[in-house]
Design a protein around this motif. Sequence first.
Motif, PDB file in Angstrom:
ATOM      1  N   SER A  91       8.878   1.797   2.523  1.00 15.03           N
ATOM      2  CA  SER A  91       8.048   1.693   3.996  1.00 15.03           C
ATOM      3  C   SER A  91       6.563   2.071   3.525  1.00 15.03           C
ATOM      4  O   SER A  91       6.067   2.534   2.324  1.00 15.03           O
ATOM      5  N   VAL A  92       5.502   1.098   4.453  1.00 18.96           N
ATOM      6  CA  VAL A  92       4.734   1.353   3.942  1.00 18.96           C
ATOM      7  C   VAL A  92       3.526   2.532   5.556  1.00 18.96           C
ATOM      8  O   VAL A  92       2.026   1.589   5.884  1.00 18.96           O
ATOM      9  N   HIS A  93       4.729   3.251   6.487  1.00 16.82           N
ATOM     10  CA  HIS A  93       4.020   3.092   7.751  1.00 16.82           C
ATOM     11  C   HIS A  93       3.166   4.055   7.670  1.00 16.82           C
ATOM     12  O   HIS A  93       3.460   4.709   6.504  1.00 16.82           O
ATOM     13  N   ALA A  94       1.900   4.573   8.442  1.00 19.90           N
ATOM     14  CA  ALA A  94       1.425   5.567   8.287  1.00 19.90           C
ATOM     15  C   ALA A  94       2.027   7.077   8.012  1.00 19.90           C
ATOM     16  O   ALA A  94       0.924   7.840   7.169  1.00 19.90           O
ATOM     17  N   ASP A  95       3.315   6.647   9.091  1.00 16.26           N
ATOM     18  CA  ASP A  95       3.847   8.422   8.971  1.00 16.26           C
ATOM     19  C   ASP A  95       4.438   8.773   7.083  1.00 16.26           C
ATOM     20  O   ASP A  95       4.602   9.957   7.448  1.00 16.26           O
ATOM     21  N   GLY A  96       4.460   7.994   6.384  1.00 20.64           N
ATOM     22  CA  GLY A  96       4.857   8.089   5.110  1.00 20.64           C
ATOM     23  C   GLY A  96       3.878   8.539   4.419  1.00 20.64           C
ATOM     24  O   GLY A  96       4.488   8.765   3.517  1.00 20.64           O
ATOM     25  N   GLU A  97       2.333   8.798   4.600  1.00 22.18           N
ATOM     26  CA  GLU A  97       1.084   9.186   3.662  1.00 22.18           C
ATOM     27  C   GLU A  97       1.672  10.297   3.408  1.00 22.18           C
ATOM     28  O   GLU A  97       1.405  10.322   1.935  1.00 22.18           O
ATOM     29  N   ALA A 152      -8.422  -3.081   9.535  1.00 15.77           N
ATOM     30  CA  ALA A 152      -7.843  -1.943   8.952  1.00 15.77           C
ATOM     31  C   ALA A 152      -6.451  -0.913   8.894  1.00 15.77           C
ATOM     32  O   ALA A 152      -6.661  -0.480   7.952  1.00 15.77           O
ATOM     33  N   GLU A 153      -5.757  -1.675   9.374  1.00 14.10           N
ATOM     34  CA  GLU A 153      -4.016  -1.656   8.541  1.00 14.10           C
ATOM     35  C   GLU A 153      -4.313  -2.184   6.963  1.00 14.10           C
ATOM     36  O   GLU A 153      -2.913  -1.521   6.816  1.00 14.10           O
ATOM     37  N   ILE A 154      -4.754  -3.163   7.024  1.00 17.38           N
ATOM     38  CA  ILE A 154      -4.311  -3.762   5.559  1.00 17.38           C
ATOM     39  C   ILE A 154      -5.485  -3.094   4.274  1.00 17.38           C
ATOM     40  O   ILE A 154      -4.577  -2.673   4.011  1.00 17.38           O
ATOM     41  N   SER A 155      -6.817  -2.454   5.112  1.00 19.62           N
ATOM     42  CA  SER A 155      -7.068  -0.908   4.174  1.00 19.62           C
ATOM     43  C   SER A 155      -6.387  -0.495   3.626  1.00 19.62           C
ATOM     44  O   SER A 155      -6.261   0.528   3.651  1.00 19.62           O
ATOM     45  N   ALA A 207      11.726 -13.021  -4.540  1.00 17.04           N
ATOM     46  CA  ALA A 207      10.177 -13.811  -4.113  1.00 17.04           C
ATOM     47  C   ALA A 207       9.592 -14.737  -2.928  1.00 17.04           C
ATOM     48  O   ALA A 207       8.176 -13.867  -2.214  1.00 17.04           O
ATOM     49  N   THR A 208      10.657 -14.266  -1.412  1.00 19.14           N
ATOM     50  CA  THR A 208       9.821 -14.518  -0.109  1.00 19.14           C
ATOM     51  C   THR A 208       9.413 -13.231   0.139  1.00 19.14           C
ATOM     52  O   THR A 208       7.922 -13.304   0.188  1.00 19.14           O
ATOM     53  N   GLU A 209       9.750 -12.623  -0.019  1.00 12.47           N
ATOM     54  CA  GLU A 209       9.149 -11.205   0.281  1.00 12.47           C
ATOM     55  C   GLU A 209       7.692 -11.015   0.439  1.00 12.47           C
ATOM     56  O   GLU A 209       6.748 -10.475   0.849  1.00 12.47           O
ATOM     57  N   LEU A 210       8.104 -10.740  -2.015  1.00 11.38           N
ATOM     58  CA  LEU A 210       6.694 -10.189  -2.078  1.00 11.38           C
ATOM     59  C   LEU A 210       5.622 -11.087  -1.968  1.00 11.38           C
ATOM     60  O   LEU A 210       4.755 -11.048  -1.511  1.00 11.38           O
ATOM     61  N   ALA A 211       6.027 -12.577  -1.751  1.00  9.43           N
ATOM     62  CA  ALA A 211       5.184 -13.361  -0.742  1.00  9.43           C
ATOM     63  C   ALA A 211       3.519 -13.794  -0.149  1.00  9.43           C
ATOM     64  O   ALA A 211       2.865 -13.553   0.607  1.00  9.43           O
ATOM     65  N   HIS A 212       5.126 -13.111   0.768  1.00  9.58           N
ATOM     66  CA  HIS A 212       4.783 -12.686   2.275  1.00  9.58           C
ATOM     67  C   HIS A 212       3.729 -11.444   2.400  1.00  9.58           C
ATOM     68  O   HIS A 212       3.355 -11.574   2.940  1.00  9.58           O
ATOM     69  N   PHE A 213       3.827 -10.196   1.717  1.00  8.63           N
ATOM     70  CA  PHE A 213       3.535  -9.706   1.710  1.00  8.63           C
ATOM     71  C   PHE A 213       2.179  -9.595   1.106  1.00  8.63           C
ATOM     72  O   PHE A 213       1.023  -9.490   1.888  1.00  8.63           O
ATOM     73  N   ASN A 214       1.804 -10.575  -0.329  1.00 11.49           N
ATOM     74  CA  ASN A 214       1.019 -10.864  -0.778  1.00 11.49           C
ATOM     75  C   ASN A 214      -0.146 -11.642   0.336  1.00 11.49           C
ATOM     76  O   ASN A 214      -1.273 -12.113  -0.169  1.00 11.49           O
ATOM     77  N   THR A 215       0.679 -12.574   1.435  1.00 10.73           N
ATOM     78  CA  THR A 215      -0.858 -13.222   2.025  1.00 10.73           C
ATOM     79  C   THR A 215      -1.075 -12.552   2.892  1.00 10.73           C
ATOM     80  O   THR A 215      -2.462 -13.086   3.484  1.00 10.73           O
ATOM     81  N   TYR A 216      -0.956 -10.992   2.964  1.00 14.20           N
ATOM     82  CA  TYR A 216      -2.280 -10.137   3.672  1.00 14.20           C
ATOM     83  C   TYR A 216      -2.967  -8.924   2.544  1.00 14.20           C
ATOM     84  O   TYR A 216      -3.629  -8.416   3.165  1.00 14.20           O
ATOM     85  N   ILE A 217      -1.719  -8.431   2.018  1.00 13.96           N
ATOM     86  CA  ILE A 217      -2.519  -7.629   1.001  1.00 13.96           C
ATOM     87  C   ILE A 217      -2.220  -7.809   0.099  1.00 13.96           C
ATOM     88  O   ILE A 217      -1.573  -8.521  -0.987  1.00 13.96           O
ATOM     89  N   THR A 218      -3.695  -7.516  -1.061  1.00  8.10           N
ATOM     90  CA  THR A 218      -4.009  -7.079  -2.455  1.00  8.10           C
ATOM     91  C   THR A 218      -3.455  -6.523  -2.751  1.00  8.10           C
ATOM     92  O   THR A 218      -3.564  -5.719  -3.283  1.00  8.10           O
TER      93      THR A 218
END
Length: 188
Positions: A82-88, A116-119, A136-147
């Motif tokens: 997860s990349v949920h904020a609660d895991g930070e 702000a969420e992207i950052s 590869a589809t999940e990776l491409a979807h993630f890269n659509t928004y996150i660099t």
Amino acid sequence: MMPHRPADGSSAHQTGRFGTEPRNMHFKILLTTHSTAFMTSGGGESELVQVAELLNDSDVQADIYGIRSRPLRFYDAVMHFSVHADGEAIVRETVNQGKKLFVWPNVWWLNAPDPAEISRIEAFVQRAERLLFKSATELAHFNTYITVDPGKCVVVGSGISDRFSCCPPTRTCSRRSATSQTTCCASA
């Protein structure tokens, strides 16, 4: 991500899933997620358990964070789902203790996240040694928004857990499963 033997030549022992036989576990990994992940069922929780089973079946000691897990210093690495904020907090502590961090973002957005969420997510995944994706589809979807650095991204097919075996315990198997040498559904 090859398992490795500790420099001192030692090996860990763990009770096997179906008995008390010792298992040589050379690489020890703690699987974590954000604190509210199990509050609602979305599939990711089952995926975390399945990955732990598959890693343990491959002689990697994989514990899910909780009352039965060991202190962080015991593990070679942490795989955070997860990349949920609660895991930070757990990600920050993992990095502060010098442990390898593998992040399995496990996210699929129906709408673009706000800037702000992207950052926040980009800073979150920056700490990871590797980002793991199940397709590869999940990776491409993630890269659509996150660099992210493409060199950090790995597509890992997680396989199929033995708990989905087609055979009841009293039958012998005749078809090979993805995770073991057993085969399915021939009469005993």
